[in-house]
Design a protein around this motif. Structure first.
Motif, PDB file in Angstrom:
ATOM      1  N   GLY A  90     -16.788 -48.876  49.094  1.00 31.22           N
ATOM      2  CA  GLY A  90     -17.602 -49.296  50.229  1.00 31.22           C
ATOM      3  C   GLY A  90     -18.114 -48.143  51.051  1.00 31.22           C
ATOM      4  N   ARG A  91     -18.324 -46.989  50.402  1.00 32.19           N
ATOM      5  CA  ARG A  91     -18.801 -45.804  51.115  1.00 32.19           C
ATOM      6  C   ARG A  91     -20.251 -45.530  50.749  1.00 32.19           C
ATOM      7  N   PRO A  92     -21.039 -44.978  51.664  1.00 27.35           N
ATOM      8  CA  PRO A  92     -22.426 -44.632  51.330  1.00 27.35           C
ATOM      9  C   PRO A  92     -22.463 -43.651  50.158  1.00 27.35           C
ATOM     10  N   VAL A  93     -23.445 -43.826  49.293  1.00 27.59           N
ATOM     11  CA  VAL A  93     -23.526 -42.972  48.105  1.00 27.59           C
ATOM     12  C   VAL A  93     -23.837 -41.530  48.471  1.00 27.59           C
ATOM     13  N   SER A  94     -24.326 -41.310  49.690  1.00 28.54           N
ATOM     14  CA  SER A  94     -24.623 -39.939  50.119  1.00 28.54           C
ATOM     15  C   SER A  94     -23.367 -39.191  50.559  1.00 28.54           C
ATOM     16  N   ASP A  95     -22.263 -39.906  50.773  1.00 25.60           N
ATOM     17  CA  ASP A  95     -21.022 -39.254  51.187  1.00 25.60           C
ATOM     18  C   ASP A  95     -20.439 -38.431  50.039  1.00 25.60           C
ATOM     19  N   GLU A  96     -19.658 -37.417  50.395  1.00 29.19           N
ATOM     20  CA  GLU A  96     -18.915 -36.654  49.398  1.00 29.19           C
ATOM     21  C   GLU A  96     -17.585 -37.355  49.140  1.00 29.19           C
ATOM     22  N   VAL A  97     -17.148 -37.323  47.899  1.00 32.43           N
ATOM     23  CA  VAL A  97     -15.837 -37.869  47.554  1.00 32.43           C
ATOM     24  C   VAL A  97     -15.074 -36.797  46.790  1.00 32.43           C
ATOM     25  N   ASN A  98     -13.897 -36.496  47.273  1.00 33.87           N
ATOM     26  CA  ASN A  98     -13.060 -35.449  46.688  1.00 33.87           C
ATOM     27  C   ASN A  98     -11.813 -36.097  46.113  1.00 33.87           C
ATOM     28  N   VAL A  99     -11.669 -36.051  44.810  1.00 38.02           N
ATOM     29  CA  VAL A  99     -10.533 -36.680  44.143  1.00 38.02           C
ATOM     30  C   VAL A  99      -9.663 -35.603  43.521  1.00 38.02           C
ATOM     31  N   GLY A 100      -8.381 -35.895  43.418  1.00 40.09           N
ATOM     32  CA  GLY A 100      -7.444 -34.968  42.802  1.00 40.09           C
ATOM     33  C   GLY A 100      -6.447 -35.732  41.950  1.00 40.09           C
ATOM     34  N   ASP A 101      -6.036 -35.132  40.862  1.00 41.31           N
ATOM     35  CA  ASP A 101      -5.168 -35.850  39.924  1.00 41.31           C
ATOM     36  C   ASP A 101      -3.724 -35.408  40.038  1.00 41.31           C
ATOM     37  N   SER A 102      -3.298 -35.016  41.252  1.00 46.24           N
ATOM     38  CA  SER A 102      -1.939 -34.515  41.408  1.00 46.24           C
ATOM     39  C   SER A 102      -0.895 -35.547  40.991  1.00 46.24           C
ATOM     40  N   GLY A 103      -1.172 -36.825  41.178  1.00 44.37           N
ATOM     41  CA  GLY A 103      -0.188 -37.839  40.821  1.00 44.37           C
ATOM     42  C   GLY A 103      -0.203 -38.231  39.363  1.00 44.37           C
ATOM     43  N   ILE A 104      -1.284 -37.902  38.649  1.00 44.08           N
ATOM     44  CA  ILE A 104      -1.400 -38.329  37.253  1.00 44.08           C
ATOM     45  C   ILE A 104      -0.386 -37.633  36.356  1.00 44.08           C
ATOM     46  N   PRO A 105      -0.260 -36.296  36.403  1.00 47.64           N
ATOM     47  CA  PRO A 105       0.762 -35.657  35.557  1.00 47.64           C
ATOM     48  C   PRO A 105       2.173 -36.154  35.864  1.00 47.64           C
TER      49      PRO A 105
END
Length: 808
Positions: free
Chosen positions: A546-561
Motif C-alpha cells: 500500500g505504498r506509492p510506487v515512487s517510494d524507495e523500498v529497502n529489503v534485506g535477507d538477514s532472516g532468510i539464512p
C-alpha cells in the motif's frame, strides 16, 4: 601439418610432443631449472633489504606498503628472504632537493639492496637522476609521457631503473571528465611540489583548455583543505584532483565535504582514498588494480634478485581506464549520470539504503496486514453483512408507529352522528411477530452470511500474506540475480582485457577481442534486463504494502539464512529423513490445513445457510405467520357544523387488540421455486466443500513436494557454483597462458554464471515454496509469532508421537 619435437628428460625418458607444445614445455622447464638454482643459491644467502622512499611524512601511500610486502613475500616464497627495516623507510620532507638527497643516501647505504620510490616526486626524481647505483623500482607515475620518463621499447633503458606505467594519461582523464559533466569552468588542485617537479603540467593544462573549450584554473594545495577551498574560484563547476600526498585522511575528507557542499563535481586521479571520502568519480576505480601493481612490484623484485637488470624489465602495466561513480555524492550535488555512462562503470553505493533500516520479511507481512488496499476493501464486507443481519433481525422485534390526521368537510354534510366539519385524530399502532418462518430463516441466514464474510476476510488476509511474502522474496531473488549478472559483466570485462593483452603480445588474434566485445554487450543487455526485474519486483511489493510506487523500498535477507539454517538442524531433518516420516510430515500438514482452512469454514457457513433456507421453503406450505396487533385512536379536534356531541353517544377514544395468523394458499408456484432453489444451492455448496477439500490437500501436497525438492537444491547449487568458479579460474589461467581456447573460456564462464544464478534462485525458491505450505495450513504464525517455529515443531513432534513414531 603438425611438427613434432623429441624432448629428453634426464637420461632415459623421451617425450614426443607437437612442436608448438614442445616450445612451451622447454620454456617452462627452463624456468623451473632457474627457480631451482635460485632457490638453492638463495636458501643460504643473506636477507634482502628493501628500502622505501616517500615524498614526505604520509599517512598513506598510493599502494599500501603492507600490500606490497605481502605480495613480495608471496612471490619470493622460500627463494629469498626479504625484509623491510623500519630505519630504511625514508622521506624527503616535501622538498625536491631533500628527496634527491635521500635517494642518493639510500644508494650509498651498504644495507640497501633495492629501493622502492612510493612517492610521485620520488619516482619522478629517480627517473631523471643520473648514476643510479642500485636497483630502483618507481611505483607512482602520474603520466609517464608528460613526465618524460626514459623509455626504450617496453623497458626504461635507464640503468638500475624500472617503473610502472599504465595506459591512461591526465589528458584522457580530463577528456572523460568533461564528457561526463560538460563543465565550462574547471579547477585543478595540484600540490606545488608537483608543479615544481613537472614543469610541463601548465602546458598540458593550456592544451586541454583549448581542446575542450573550457576555462581551467589552478588552486595550489599544500596540506590544508581550508586553504584549497579559500583559493577556489567562485565560478568553479568541477575540480580535478591529482594525488595530494601531504593531505591527511582527515583533510581529504574535509576537502571533499567542502566541495560537495558547493555542488562541485570532482574527479580523482587515484581512486583511494578520495572516492571513499566523497569524490564523485575516478578513472582508476578498481581495487584489483592496486593488487596488480603490488604483484608487478613483487615480480620485479624477484626478477632483479634472479639477475635480470632493472633497465630491461617491462614498464608497461596495461590497466584499462575504469570509471567509478560515487552515487551518494552524485545525489548530494544533484548529478545524475546517463545510463550509458553507468554501463561499464563501477557504481559505488548505487542503493543508498541503510541496512539497519532494511525491511525484513516479518516487517513486510505486518505492513501488508496494516496497509494492503485489497485487504482494506475486504474488511468492509463483514460490516456490510452485519447490517443485513441487523435489518433481518428488525422483523423479529416490536413494530410501533403513530399518526395524525386532520379533516375538513363541507358544512352541508357535517352532522353530529357522522362527522363534524373540522376534526383531528391521533392514532397509534403496535405489532409483535409471534412467529414467521420466513423472517426467522432470513435472520438466521443473514447471521450465517456474516460469519461466511468473516472467513472470507481471513482468506483475503492469508492470500495477502502469501502474495506479500512471495513479492518480498522475488525482490530479493531479483536483486541477487542482478548482482550475479553484474559480476558476470566484470568477468567478461576482465576476459576482454586479457584478450587484448594476448593480442598485443601476439598470442591470439583480433577475433578473440571481438568475441569478448560481443559477449560484453550481451552481458550488459542481460544486466539491464535483470535490473528491470528488480524494479518490477519492487513495484509489486510496494503495491501490496500500500505504498506509492515512487517510494524507495529497502529489503534485506538477514532472516532468510537463519531460517534455512534452522531447517538444516538435526531436529528438523529427522522429521522427513525417510519415507515413513515424510508421509507423516505430509499427513500432519494436510490435517492442519483441513482443520483451519477458512475456505472450508466459509463454505460450512454457506451450507448451513442453504440448509436453513431449504427448511424455510418446506415449512412455507404449512406454517403460518402469527402476529399480535394493537391500535388506538384519540380525537383531539372537533369543530364547526356538526361538532356538538351532547346526546349523540359518540366516543372520542377507540382501541383494538387482535391476533393474526396468515397462511397463503396459492402463490402461483412461488413456494415451489423457492424450495427448488434452496435444494440446488445446498447441493452446490456441499459439492463445493468436497472440491475445496481436494484443492486444499493438493495445494499443501504440491507445496510440500516443491519445498522438499528445493531444500537440497540450496546445498547442491552451492557445490556446483564452487566447482564452476574453480573451473573458470583454471580455464582463465589456461587461456592466459595459451593452453585454453576462447571457446573453453566462454563455456567455463557460462557454466559459472548458470551456477551462480542457480544459487541466487535456490535459497529464495525454497522459502517461496515454504510460504506455500504456510498458506495451505492457513497460518503464518511460524513467521509472525515470536515462538512460532518452535510451536510448529512441537505440534509436529506430538503428532509423530501420537502415531507411534519417536525421535529416534
Amino acid at each position: 601439418m603438425i611438427e613434432f619435437a623429441v624432448i629428453e628428460a634426464g637420461f632415459m625418458v623421451i617425450y614426443l610432443l607437437p612442436l608448438r607444445h614442445a616450445r612451451a614445455f622447454i620454456e617452462r622447464l627452463g624456468a623451473l631449472v632457474c627457480l631451482a638454482l635460485a632457490f638453492t643459491a638463495g636458501a643460504n644467502s643473506d636477507p634482502v633489504n628493501i628500502a622505501v622512499l616517500n615524498d614526505g611524512p604520509v599517512e598513506r601511500t598510493f599502494v599500501a606498503n603492507d600490500l606490497i610486502k605481502e605480495e613480495i613475500e608471496a612471490v619470493l616464497g622460500k627463494e629469498f628472504s626479504a625484509q623491510f627495516p623500519d630505519h630504511l623507510v625514508r622521506d624527503g620532507g616535501w622538498n625536491i632537493n631533500s628527496i634527491r638527497d635521500a635517494l642518493r643516501a639510500l644508494m650509498r647505504d651498504p644495507e640497501v639492496d633495492i629501493i622502492l620510490t612510493s612517492g610521485l616526486i620520488a619516482t619522478h626524481v629517480a627517473a631523471h637522476l643520473e648514476g643510479l647505483s642500485k636497483p630502483v623500482i618507481g611505483i607512482v607515475v602520474a603520466d609517464s609521457v608528460l613526465q618524460e620518463f626514459p623509455r626504450q621499447g617496453n623497458a626504461s633503458g635507464k640503468r638500475n631503473f624500472v617503473y610502472l606505467a599504465d595506459d591512461h594519461t591526465v589528458g584522457q582523464d580530463l577528456d572523460l571528465f568533461h564528457r561526463l559533466i560538460g563543465f565550462k569552468q574547471l579547477t585543478i588542485v595540484p600540490d606545488r611540489l608537483v608543479l615544481d617537479a613537472i614543469p610541463e603540467l601548465p602546458t598540458l593544462i593550456e592544451e586541454a583548455a583549448q581542446r575542450l573549450d573550457v576555462t581551467i584554473d589552478v588552486a595550489m594545495a599544500s596540506d590544508s583543505a581550508a586553504q584549497v577551498l579559500e583559493r577556489m574560484p567562485p565560478a568553479t563547476e568541477a575540480v580535478y584532483l591529482p594525488p595530494l600526498s601531504r593531505f591527511s585522511d582527515v583533510e581529504v575528507a574535509r576537502l571533499m565535504e567542502g566541495l560537495n557542499a558547493r555542488g562541485i563535481a570532482t574527479f580523482a586521479l587515484t581512486g583511494q582514498p578520495y572516492m571513499s571520502a566523497g569524490a564523485l568519480m575516478t578513472g582508476s576505480g578498481r581495487n584489483v588494480d592496486y593488487t596488480r601493481v603490488a604483484r608487478r612490484i613483487a615480480l620485479n623484485v624477484q626478477s632483479i634478485l634472479l639477475g635480470t637488470a632493472a633497465e630491461d624489465l617491462k614498464v608497461d602495466l596495461s590497466q584499462t581506464q575504469k570509471l567509478a561513480i560515487n552515487m551518494v555524492t552524485a545525489r548530494a550535488i544533484g548529478y545524475s549520470p546517463r545510463w550509458q555512462d553507468l554501463e561499464g562503470s563501477i557504481v559505488i553505493d548505487e542503493v543508498s539504503a541503510d541496512t539497519a533500516d532494511a525491511l525484513d520479511l516479518v516487517g513486510a507481512l505486518e505492513l501488508a496486514l496494516a496497509n494492503n488496499p485489497a485487504l482494506k476493501v475486504s474488511e468492509f464486507n463483514p460490516l456490510i453483512a452485519q447490517t443485513s443481519a441487523d435489518a433481518a433481525r428488525a422483523g423479529l422485534l416490536p413494530q410501533i408507529s403513530t399518526g395524525f390526521s386532520a379533516t375538513k368537510i363541507d358544512s352541508d354534510r357535517a352532522n353530529p352522528l357522522s362527522a363534524a366539519e373540522r376534526s383531528g385524530e391521533i392514532s397509534g399502532q403496535a405489532s409483535q411477530l409471534v412467529y414467521s418462518e420466513r423472517v426467522w430463516s432470513g435472520y438466521t441466514v443473514a447471521k450465517l452470511l456474516r460469519e461466511a464474510e468473516d472467513h472470507a476476510l481471513k482468506v483475503v488476509a492469508l492470500d495477502t500474506l502469501e502474495q506479500t511474502a512471495i513479492a518480498y522474496l522475488n525482490l530479493l531473488q531479483a536483486q541477487a540475480q542482478a548482482q550475479v549478472r553484474g559480476s558476470n559483466v566484470l568477468v567478461t570485462e576482465s576476459n576482454l582485457e586479457l584478450a587484448q593483452s594476448r593480442e598485443r603480445v601476439g598470442q591470439s588474434g583480433r577475433a578473440d577481442v571481438l568475441r569478448f566485445r560481443s559477449e560484453l554487450a550481451i552481458d550488459r543487455q542481460n544486466l539491464y534486463a535483470a535490473l528491470g526485474e528488480v524494479d518490477t519486483a519492487a513495484v509489486e511489493l510496494k503495491r501490496l504494502l500500500g505504498r506509492p510506487v515512487s517510494d524507495e523500498v529497502n529489503v534485506g535477507d538477514s532472516g532468510i539464512p537463519r531460517l534455512i539454517d534452522l531447517f538444516s538442524e538435526a531436529r528438523y531433518q529427522r522429521l522427513f529423513n525417510n519415507e515413513l516420516r515424510w508421509n507423516l510430515f505430509r499427513e500432519f500438514h494436510i490435517d492442519q490445513a483441513l482443520a483451519h482452512a477458512p475456505e472450508l469454514q466459509q463454505i460450512d457457513a454457506l451450507t448451513a445457510g442453504a440448509e436453513r433456507q431449504l427448511l424455510a421453503a418446506r415449512r412455507a406450505y404449512y406454517v403460518p405467520d402469527v402476529n399480535v396487533v394493537g391500535q388506538a385512536t384519540t380525537r383531539i379536534l372537533r369543530g364547526g357544523a356538526g361538532s356538538g356531541l351532547s346526546g349523540t353517544g359518540l366516543d372520542d377514544d377507540q382501541w383494538a387488540v387482535g391476533v393474526e395468523a396468515t397462511l397463503p394458499l396459492f402463490l402461483g408456484g412461488e413456494r415451489q421455486a423457492a424450495k427448488d432453489e434452496a435444494t440446488y444451492t445446498l447441493s452446490q455448496t456441499r459439492f463445493q466443500r468436497t472440491q475445496f477439500e481436494i484443492d486444499i490437500q493438493a495445494r499443501v501436497m504440491a507445496a510440500l513436494e516443491r519445498s522438499g525438492a528445493s531444500f537440497p537444491a540450496i546445498r547442491l547449487s552451492k557445490e556446483a557454483a564452487v566447482a564452476a568458479r574453480d573451473n573458470l579460474e583454471l580455464v582463465t589461467d589456461g587461456y592466459s597462458a595459451g593452453a585454453a581456447t576462447i571457446t573453453e573460456l566462454n563455456d567455463a564462464q557460462d557454466a559459472a554464471l548458470t551456477a551462480e544464478l542457480a544459487v541466487a534462485q535456490a535459497r529464495y525458491q525454497f522459502i517461496i515454496n515454504f510460504v506455500g505450505v504456510l498458506r495451505g495450513m492457513a497460518s503464518f504464525d511460524i513467521l509472525l509469532a515470536p515462538d512460532g517455529l518452535n510451536e510448529w515443531y512441537e505440534s509436529i513432534n506430538a503428532f509423530f508421537e501420537a502415531a507411534g513414531v519417536g525421535s529416534s
